[in-house]
Design an enzyme around this catalytic site. Structure first.
Site, PDB file in Angstrom:
ATOM      1  N   GLY A   9     -11.061  36.636 -46.819  1.00 18.92           N
ATOM      2  CA  GLY A   9      -9.527  37.142 -45.871  1.00 18.92           C
ATOM      3  C   GLY A   9      -8.805  36.021 -46.430  1.00 18.92           C
ATOM      4  O   GLY A   9      -8.189  35.483 -46.853  1.00 18.92           O
ATOM      5  N   LYS A  76     -15.183  37.935 -40.038  1.00 14.68           N
ATOM      6  CA  LYS A  76     -14.337  37.382 -38.139  1.00 14.68           C
ATOM      7  C   LYS A  76     -15.481  37.312 -37.475  1.00 14.68           C
ATOM      8  O   LYS A  76     -16.486  37.807 -37.315  1.00 14.68           O
ATOM      9  CB  LYS A  76     -13.824  39.392 -38.819  1.00 14.68           C
ATOM     10  N   LYS A 182      -7.736  25.863 -29.692  1.00 20.31           N
ATOM     11  CA  LYS A 182      -7.851  26.698 -30.003  1.00 20.31           C
ATOM     12  C   LYS A 182      -7.396  27.796 -29.239  1.00 20.31           C
ATOM     13  O   LYS A 182      -6.450  29.313 -30.174  1.00 20.31           O
ATOM     14  CB  LYS A 182      -7.593  26.428 -31.365  1.00 20.31           C
ATOM     15  N   ASN A 186      -4.693  30.882 -28.817  1.00 17.60           N
ATOM     16  CA  ASN A 186      -4.981  32.886 -29.394  1.00 17.60           C
ATOM     17  C   ASN A 186      -5.055  33.843 -28.238  1.00 17.60           C
ATOM     18  O   ASN A 186      -4.799  33.985 -28.063  1.00 17.60           O
ATOM     19  CB  ASN A 186      -6.115  32.838 -29.642  1.00 17.60           C
TER      20      ASN A 186
END
Length: 301
Positions: A9, A76, A182, A186
């Site tokens: 992606g 994902k 991280k 998010n």
């Protein structure tokens, strides 16, 4: 080096494109629409400093990973186990799999499915798929990689290769702390961007948002501490800096919802809620954000 990208992606196409541009043999494993566009026109990589069509290979068959020395694993988070199972029959014994994913536990989950070496990576990049075979780079791009010396290629060698390709990369023994740092970024941005459908720069200026993000960060840090994780750096400052360095970026969660796709929210705010519950740490703000995104997913069908 022969490189495969599983789940090509926006993130996978960006790093695969940068490596192909530097002369490496790259195979993108992607959805059929992207494969058809790439086979016809090459991968269009619209970066901040250039806009080029890059010739590389693409396939929708996981068997195309065969022979790759390095696999960038970019699916994902909910698909980690199923994608690992698809790759297992085709992976070279000495391959190194580098997980370029959101969340903190993907490498651990993948190691349970595969005998090959797996190293986690922390990804700081703003990208989007602007159309079939067209990746648009909005900013940043640096990687932090977990050390690994058990595969045919080491993490250090991969880092040097990425640096030579124009990707700032470091190898760090404290990838767990970096992954949590991280994750907290998010958790602060992804749900709010998805709910409001606003990019980071606009979102951060809205009334009350800074206070909500502060509450999210405080909960996440409390859960990390309960887990025995030391989160490096000034996390609140890092959260503020995201809006400055990626002002036009919509979160991956926002992009998923706008396309009617399931998001990774269970592995972001949802993970903090689950880990908090297990450790007796309250996480009411993360719980609300997780619940609202799940409601929007259900509404989208």
């Amino acid at each position: 080096m022969k490189i495969a990208v599983m789940g090509a992606g926006a993130v996978g196409c960006y790093y695969g494109g940068m490596l192909a541009r530097a002369g490496h043999e790259v195979m993108l494993i992607a959805r059929p629409a992207h494969v058809a566009a790439i086979e016809r026109d090459g991968l269009r990589l619209e970066a901040q400093g250039f806009d080029e069509h890059i010739r590389l290979s693409a396939s929708s068959d996981p068997a195309a990973v065969a022979g790759a020395e390095l696999v960038l694993f970019c699916v994902k988070s909910p698909d980690t186990e199923s994608a690992g199972d698809l790759l297992r029959p085709h992976l070279a014994p000495g391959a190194l799999l580098l997980t370029l994913q959101n969340g903190v536990d993907n490498a651990e989950r993948l190691r349970k499915r595969l005998p090959q070496a797996v190293a986690a990576a922390v990804v700081y990049v703003a990208t989007e798929m602007a159309g079939p075979g067209h990746v648009k780079h909005h900013g940043r791009g640096e990687l932090v990689i977990e050390p690994s010396n058990t595969a045919a290629v080491s993490s250090e060698a991969v880092a040097q290769m990425l640096i030579a390709a124009g990707v700032p990369t470091e190898v760090s023994p404290d990838v767990v702390g970096a992954l949590w740092a991280k994750l907290i970024l998010n958790c602060a941005y992804n749900a709010l961007s998805a709910i409001s459908r606003q990019p980071y720069g606009v979102l951060a200026q809205a009334a009350g948002v800074a206070d909500v993000m502060g509450d999210v960060v405080a909960e996440c840090l409390a859960v990390a501490e309960a887990e025995g994780v030391r989160v490096p750096g000034d996390v609140p400052a890092a959260v503020r800096r995201i809006a400055e360095t990626m002002p036009n970026q919509f979160s991956s969660t926002a992009q998923d919802l706008m396309r009617g796709k399931p998001s990774e929210i269970d592995h972001l705010n949802g993970l903090v809620v689950r880990r908090g519950a297990a450790r007796g740490v309250p996480t009411p703000v993360n719980r609300v954000l997780h619940t609202l995104v799940k409601l929007l997913e259900a509404k989208a069908g």
